[in-house]
Motif scaffolding. Structure first.
Motif, mmCIF file in Angstrom:
data_model
loop_
_atom_site.group_PDB
_atom_site.id
_atom_site.type_symbol
_atom_site.label_atom_id
_atom_site.label_comp_id
_atom_site.label_asym_id
_atom_site.label_seq_id
_atom_site.Cartn_x
_atom_site.Cartn_y
_atom_site.Cartn_z
ATOM 1 N N LYS A 1 -12.861 3.011 -1.792
ATOM 2 C CA LYS A 1 -13.347 2.399 -0.556
ATOM 3 C C LYS A 1 -14.781 2.810 -0.240
ATOM 4 O O LYS A 1 -15.312 2.445 0.814
ATOM 5 N N VAL B 1 0.853 -1.189 0.000
ATOM 6 C CA VAL B 1 0.000 0.000 0.000
ATOM 7 C C VAL B 1 0.887 1.237 0.000
ATOM 8 O O VAL B 1 1.723 1.424 0.882
ATOM 9 N N GLU C 1 -3.149 5.794 1.490
ATOM 10 C CA GLU C 1 -4.543 5.444 1.748
ATOM 11 C C GLU C 1 -5.260 6.602 2.409
ATOM 12 O O GLU C 1 -4.681 7.328 3.222
ATOM 13 N N TRP D 1 -10.137 6.012 -0.541
ATOM 14 C CA TRP D 1 -9.416 5.302 -1.587
ATOM 15 C C TRP D 1 -8.081 4.792 -1.047
ATOM 16 O O TRP D 1 -7.626 5.207 0.028
ATOM 17 N N LEU D 2 -7.491 3.885 -1.820
ATOM 18 C CA LEU D 2 -6.128 3.461 -1.522
ATOM 19 C C LEU D 2 -5.408 3.188 -2.835
ATOM 20 O O LEU D 2 -6.030 2.823 -3.837
#
Length: 315
Positions: A153, A93, A96, A100-101
């Motif tokens: 997300k 990742v 984030e 969203w990420l």
């Protein structure tokens, strides 16, 4: 493997409005392949407000969805995420937010399952991130391509980011190592692309006057011995666009077993490169809630760093 033994009734919330019923079900029937979800919708086992619907039905706030119990045969079930993949994704990742990420997608991992792929990145992430009730891809990367991949997300974020993508407010840049010297003053490649069946069910893309127009901007970053490191910015978003356009310009990507040249494959082997040298190096997009630009860069993985270092040493 049993996904559930009792019928569930779920009320659609405001932030889920506009979502297709098949996507809504995929996030709640973890482990169920798309083919099974389409089948239970088609057979009427899924109901919305006690009525049958089609897979493309879009939900409204307050809709009551009947989710049937599913028993998945071993050959249908999505593979459980391994500890190695779980750890890899957790460490990939890049950035984030609540909406969203962005993940640095590993090469060799498909973005979603299907067509013989038991588990893709989106299915794996849904298992890893059980805290998220919503997770959807905003765009896609080829299986062999690494780098910046954006996921939403929330439903509202997905709609906003899809709109940005549609209106060309999202900038995606890639690094590619190509065979040969990139042609002088060839900053843009514009060529129509058409998808075709290459046999054995494999779909490929070729330059064809009957295809859809595609445009890619290329900029030379570094000239090496019989190779060139270029930055590619797709203006349009066709399948395999960068790979086909580079080959069309006479400089196929190293490690490309679909559109590459024999010389390029030999160069890749000489550099110890066992994957496609194509990396989504940066991504810029408007933040859904504020509209402020977000810019993210993804570092090259070790295999690409090593290949590039060896290419420089051969000068």
């Amino acid at each position: 493997m049993a996904e559930g033994r009792e019928v569930r009734w779920v009320e659609v919330q405001e932030d889920q409005a506009g979502q297709r019923i098949d996507n809504f079900l995929r996030s709640r029937l973890k482990g169920a392949p798309k083919s099974l979800i389409y089948r239970v919708v088609r057979k009427g086992e899924v109901r919305v407000n006690k009525k049958r619907v089609k897979a493309d039905y879009r939900l409204s706030p307050g809709d009551l969805v009947r989710i049937p119990p599913l028993r998945l045969a071993p050959e249908e079930a999505v593979q459980e995420v391994s500890d190695n993949l779980r750890n890899l994704l957790a460490g990939s990742v890049l950035l984030e937010s609540p909406d969203w990420l962005v993940i640095n997608k590993p090469s060799g991992l498909a973005v979603h399952g299907g067509s013989g792929v038991k588990i893709g990145l989106i299915e794996a992430l849904r298992q890893v991130r059980e805290d998220l009730g919503f997770l959807e891809l905003v765009h896609r990367l080829d299986r062999d391509t690494s780098g910046c991949l954006l996921l939403a997300k929330s439903r509202s974020a997905l709609l906003s980011l899809n709109e940005s993508l549609k209106k060309h407010r999202m900038e995606k840049r890639y690094l590619a190592l190509v065979s040969g010297r990139w042609p002088a003053r060839r900053e843009f490649v514009g060529a129509r692309l058409d998808r075709f069946d290459a046999g054995n069910g494999e779909r490929r893309v070729r330059v064809d006057a009957a295809g859809k127009m595609a445009r890619t901007r290329f900029a030379v970053q570094e000239t090496l011995a019989d190779m060139t490191l270029v930055e590619a910015e797709p203006i349009t978003g066709r399948t395999h666009q960068i790979r086909v356009h580079a080959a069309h310009a006479g400089c196929p990507l190293l490690g490309d077993d679909k559109y590459g040249s024999r010389a390029g494959l030999r160069q890749a082997r000489k550099l110890g490169l066992s994957r496609l040298f194509l990396h989504a190096s940066s991504l810029t997009f408007p933040e859904p809630s504020s509209g402020r630009p977000v810019s993210i860069k993804a570092p090259l993985d070790e295999s690409l760093k090593t290949a590039l270092s060896r290419a420089r040493q051969s000068l």
